[in-house]
Design a protein around this motif. Structure first.
Motif, PDB file in Angstrom:
ATOM      1  N   ALA A 141       0.826  -1.201   0.000  1.00  0.00           N
ATOM      2  CA  ALA A 141       0.000   0.000   0.000  1.00  0.00           C
ATOM      3  C   ALA A 141       0.861   1.253   0.000  1.00  0.00           C
ATOM      4  CB  ALA A 141      -0.924  -0.009   1.223  1.00  0.00           C
ATOM      5  N   GLY A 142       0.395   2.262  -0.725  1.00  0.00           N
ATOM      6  CA  GLY A 142       1.069   3.556  -0.713  1.00  0.00           C
ATOM      7  C   GLY A 142       2.257   3.673  -1.631  1.00  0.00           C
ATOM      8  N   THR A 143       2.544   2.653  -2.443  1.00  0.00           N
ATOM      9  CA  THR A 143       3.675   2.727  -3.367  1.00  0.00           C
ATOM     10  C   THR A 143       3.191   2.748  -4.812  1.00  0.00           C
ATOM     11  OG1 THR A 143       3.957   0.320  -3.501  1.00  0.00           O
ATOM     12  CG2 THR A 143       5.147   1.474  -1.762  1.00  0.00           C
ATOM     13  N   THR A 144       4.021   3.308  -5.684  1.00  0.00           N
ATOM     14  CA  THR A 144       3.775   3.315  -7.129  1.00  0.00           C
ATOM     15  C   THR A 144       5.016   2.741  -7.788  1.00  0.00           C
ATOM     16  OG1 THR A 144       2.427   5.314  -6.887  1.00  0.00           O
ATOM     17  CG2 THR A 144       3.144   4.752  -9.119  1.00  0.00           C
ATOM     18  N   ASP A 186      10.384   6.479  -1.067  1.00  0.00           N
ATOM     19  CA  ASP A 186       9.075   6.693  -0.455  1.00  0.00           C
ATOM     20  C   ASP A 186       7.901   6.408  -1.388  1.00  0.00           C
ATOM     21  OD1 ASP A 186      10.598   7.498   1.645  1.00  0.00           O
ATOM     22  OD2 ASP A 186      10.011   9.600   1.593  1.00  0.00           O
ATOM     23  N   GLU A 187       8.033   6.733  -2.679  1.00  0.00           N
ATOM     24  CA  GLU A 187       6.913   6.562  -3.603  1.00  0.00           C
ATOM     25  C   GLU A 187       6.990   5.224  -4.334  1.00  0.00           C
ATOM     26  OE1 GLU A 187       6.303   9.983  -6.126  1.00  0.00           O
ATOM     27  OE2 GLU A 187       6.927  11.355  -4.531  1.00  0.00           O
ATOM     28  N   ILE A 188       8.144   4.914  -4.904  1.00  0.00           N
ATOM     29  CA  ILE A 188       8.295   3.607  -5.563  1.00  0.00           C
ATOM     30  C   ILE A 188       8.383   2.507  -4.519  1.00  0.00           C
ATOM     31  CG2 ILE A 188       9.766   2.232  -7.088  1.00  0.00           C
ATOM     32  CD1 ILE A 188      10.523   4.818  -8.526  1.00  0.00           C
ATOM     33  N   GLY A 189       9.060   2.772  -3.402  1.00  0.00           N
ATOM     34  CA  GLY A 189       9.108   1.814  -2.300  1.00  0.00           C
ATOM     35  C   GLY A 189      10.390   1.028  -2.189  1.00  0.00           C
ATOM     36  N   LEU A 190      11.428   1.400  -2.936  1.00  0.00           N
ATOM     37  CA  LEU A 190      12.693   0.652  -2.921  1.00  0.00           C
ATOM     38  C   LEU A 190      13.581   1.173  -1.794  1.00  0.00           C
ATOM     39  CD1 LEU A 190      13.083   0.480  -6.764  1.00  0.00           C
ATOM     40  CD2 LEU A 190      12.937  -1.516  -5.258  1.00  0.00           C
ATOM     41  N   THR A 191      13.268   0.728  -0.590  1.00  0.00           N
ATOM     42  CA  THR A 191      13.970   1.211   0.602  1.00  0.00           C
ATOM     43  C   THR A 191      15.346   0.585   0.776  1.00  0.00           C
ATOM     44  OG1 THR A 191      12.758  -0.458   1.869  1.00  0.00           O
ATOM     45  CG2 THR A 191      11.850   1.777   1.846  1.00  0.00           C
ATOM     46  N   ASN A 192      15.738  -0.294  -0.138  1.00  0.00           N
ATOM     47  CA  ASN A 192      17.100  -0.834  -0.094  1.00  0.00           C
ATOM     48  C   ASN A 192      18.118   0.144  -0.668  1.00  0.00           C
ATOM     49  OD1 ASN A 192      15.955  -1.278  -2.695  1.00  0.00           O
ATOM     50  ND2 ASN A 192      17.450  -2.866  -3.143  1.00  0.00           N
ATOM     51  N   THR A 193      17.653   1.305  -1.147  1.00  0.00           N
ATOM     52  CA  THR A 193      18.541   2.329  -1.684  1.00  0.00           C
ATOM     53  C   THR A 193      19.217   3.074  -0.529  1.00  0.00           C
ATOM     54  OG1 THR A 193      17.063   2.615  -3.573  1.00  0.00           O
ATOM     55  CG2 THR A 193      18.696   4.336  -3.194  1.00  0.00           C
ATOM     56  N   VAL A 194      20.545   3.104  -0.558  1.00  0.00           N
ATOM     57  CA  VAL A 194      21.346   3.742   0.495  1.00  0.00           C
ATOM     58  C   VAL A 194      22.123   4.901  -0.140  1.00  0.00           C
ATOM     59  CG1 VAL A 194      23.145   3.406   2.228  1.00  0.00           C
ATOM     60  CG2 VAL A 194      21.562   1.531   1.676  1.00  0.00           C
ATOM     61  N   VAL A 195      22.149   6.060   0.543  1.00  0.00           N
ATOM     62  CA  VAL A 195      22.762   7.255  -0.035  1.00  0.00           C
ATOM     63  C   VAL A 195      24.205   7.419   0.436  1.00  0.00           C
ATOM     64  CG1 VAL A 195      22.615   9.768  -0.203  1.00  0.00           C
ATOM     65  CG2 VAL A 195      20.524   8.398  -0.192  1.00  0.00           C
TER      66      VAL A 195
END
Length: 568
Positions: A160-163, A545-554
């Motif tokens: 939910a909440g992702t595109t 936040d929008e696509i949902g790929l929280t494995n991305t590290v900055v």
């Protein structure tokens, strides 16, 4: 013989009866229908029979329906169908065909296309690939247009909440197929408007809806699927009109990775979409129509505007295939994958620049972009058995620069991505200096203004062009290794490299030593680039936040600390 024969009276009456029933349900006489073939030997793992039998669109009236059903049966015995069965060793009289008669979807007033429930070139199983064009879907299936291409990341579809749309590419879509005005010409091809060419056929909600249906269909059949869809312009509804098993990646050995490497470069003659990841070389055979296939010589590179099943007798004899038109789900692309032939499709002008007899190298081993080089270049290929790659105690991570090549390496036993370089995405895919988008109205270079206006066509907010393309580039890399970490380094151009971006010279100083100059963290908070850095941050926030790929590290480069030492 089929065309001269008559239907048995009881069968003909049964077809008429069901046609009237369809009209009653739709509350109109003589409804427009599609007459579609489905043969028993179609869509087998070893032979797809893609496009071998005929489909007839916008058929109205009982007499026309029966006539086109007869033509559909007769298409089992065209030259191309006979040739294909001979090549694959099928008994001609043991292949049966049924006909589906479907209510027409008024996609001539909207759009249609094809989707696959995996990446068609790499076999990456966690995406849905959607191709779309305006008008009836036969222009996409037949490879007569350069369609839009969208990619959706499956694992986040239910979150939910992702595109989770991780890629959107707007195709040229120069023409579309619409209804004709007579029974003799039920469909016609017309030019699209400039607005249609610049616009996406589908919005995000529609892309996600199709992707969810694609996943359901895949789960039902238990195999990756090749699906045709259409949107009704009168009702706005989406329809699935055909589903068949994907037949190319299903045959590949999952534990084997075939790798091609080009050892030298020549002059780039043309580029397009790469089909597969092979490399091949040979002389050009430039053919304008299938009537010329008699002069094709084995081992030549077939160059033509587009292909259909009439071309297949020579496609399997070609070293490689290059077309002017078509996307990754066009006939040329599908058959090239099935045959294992390198292909570059959608070049727009290959037939004009690749003349008969010229020696060329067709390279599909450099990501999504396929390149045709002048001359026969040095390359090699090798098969790697991934089952024999030993496990390591040390975590091994990859360096990735090109998002279009990310899916190619998904089978490797890596622990994620240790470095994804943002500047490669900016330089190769975006091409515009971010401050030239932020301060477009202040841009003095007229040539740069024109180029930016062309690249950002279809974007009301020019900064959104930068954010969307950067977000999608990062998302493709992150999706390939989800949920393993993917470390993305923020832009680390030097000032001379930034200046080479479109519109960049106005915003960059001339430094004597750019290696030690205005770059990394010190650039991000300075007024000359602060808003450009803001675009980079917006893109990363969209990925997480929008696509949902929280494995991305900055990663922030060049964080400089000046130590305060006591005065001696």
């Amino acid at each position: 013989m089929f065309l001269d024969a008559q239907f048995p009276p009881d069968l003909a009456e049964a077809v008429r009866c069901r046609y009237r029933e369809l009209g009653d349900r739709l509350r109109r006489a003589d409804p427009d229908v599609a007459v579609r073939s489905s043969a028993t030997a179609e869509d087998l793992p070893e032979a797809s029979f893609a496009g071998q039998q005929e489909t007839f669109l916008n058929i109205t009236g009982e007499q026309a329906l029966l006539a086109d059903c007869k033509r559909c049966y007769a298409s089992l015995f065209t030259d191309r169908a006979i040739s294909y069965r001979e090549h694959h060793g099928f008994d001609h009289l043991k292949v049966a065909l049924s006909i589906g008669v479907q209510q027409m979807v008024r996609s001539d007033r909207a759009g249609a296309g094809v989707m696959f429930t995996l990446d068609t070139d790499s076999g990456f199983p966690h995406v849905v690939l959607v191709n779309a064009a305006f008008g009836l879907g036969e222009s996409v299936v037949g490879g007569r247009v350069d369609p839009d291409e969208y990619q959706v990341f499956k694992p986040l579809l239910a979150q939910a909440g992702t595109t989770p749309v991780i890629s959107k590419s707007v195709g040229g879509k120069q023409t579309k197929v619409v209804y004709g005005d007579s029974a003799r010409q039920p469909t016609v091809t017309v030019a699209t408007t400039e607005e249609e060419q610049a616009a996406c056929v589908l919005d995000d909600a529609e892309i996600l809806q199709l992707a969810r249906w694609g996943v359901l269909i895949e789960e039902h059949y238990g195999h990756p699927m090749d699906i045709e869809w259409a949107k009704d312009g009168d009702t706005g509804e989406l329809y699935i009109v055909q589903a068949r098993r994907e037949t190319v990646q299903a045959r590949k050995q999952a534990a084997t990775l075939r790798s091609f490497r080009l050892w030298e470069r020549g002059e780039r003659l043309t580029t397009g979409l790469a089909v597969g990841d092979a490399i091949a070389a040979g002389p050009v055979c430039n053919l304008r129509s299938a009537t010329e296939i008699g002069r094709f010589k084995d081992g030549a590179v077939l160059v033509t505007e587009t292909t259909d099943p009439d071309w297949e007798p020579i496609m399997k004899r070609a070293a490689a295939i290059v077309t002017d038109h078509g996307g990754r789900t066009s006939h040329a692309a599908i058959v090239s994958r099935e045959l294992g032939v390198a292909a570059v499709v959608g070049t727009t002008h290959a037939t004009s620049v690749l003349l008969d007899g010229r020696e060329i190298t067709v390279c599909c081993a450099e990501g999504e972009e396929g390149v045709v080089y002048d001359g026969v270049l040095d390359y090699d290929e090798q098969d790697i058995d991934l089952a024999e790659v030993p496990a390591t105690t040390t975590r091994v991570m990859l360096n990735i620069a090109n998002p279009s090549a990310a899916f190619r390496w998904w089978r490797l036993p890596a622990d994620g991505v240790g470095l994804a370089r943002m500047e490669f995405i900016v330089n190769t895919h975006i091409k515009i200096h971010p401050m030239a988008l932020v301060r477009f109205d202040e841009l003095a270079d007229e040539h740069a203004r024109d180029r930016i206006a062309e690249l950002t066509r279809g974007y009301a907010d020019k900064t959104e062009y930068f954010v969307e393309l950067l977000a999608h580039g990062i998302a493709r890399i992150a999706a390939a290794w989800w949920p393993k970490p993917v470390i993305v380094r923020m832009s680390d151009f030097k000032t001379n490299e930034y200046a080479r971006l479109i519109g960049g010279r106005q915003f960059e100083p001339a430094e004597h030593n750019p290696m030690l100059g205005w770059r990394g963290a010190s650039r991000y908070y300075s007024e000359g680039y602060r808003k450009g850095f803001g675009l980079e941050c917006r893109a990363l926030r969209r990925v997480r936040d929008e696509i949902g790929l929280t494995n991305t590290v900055v990663m922030i480069p060049f964080c400089r600390t000046l130590s305060v030492l006591p005065h001696p």
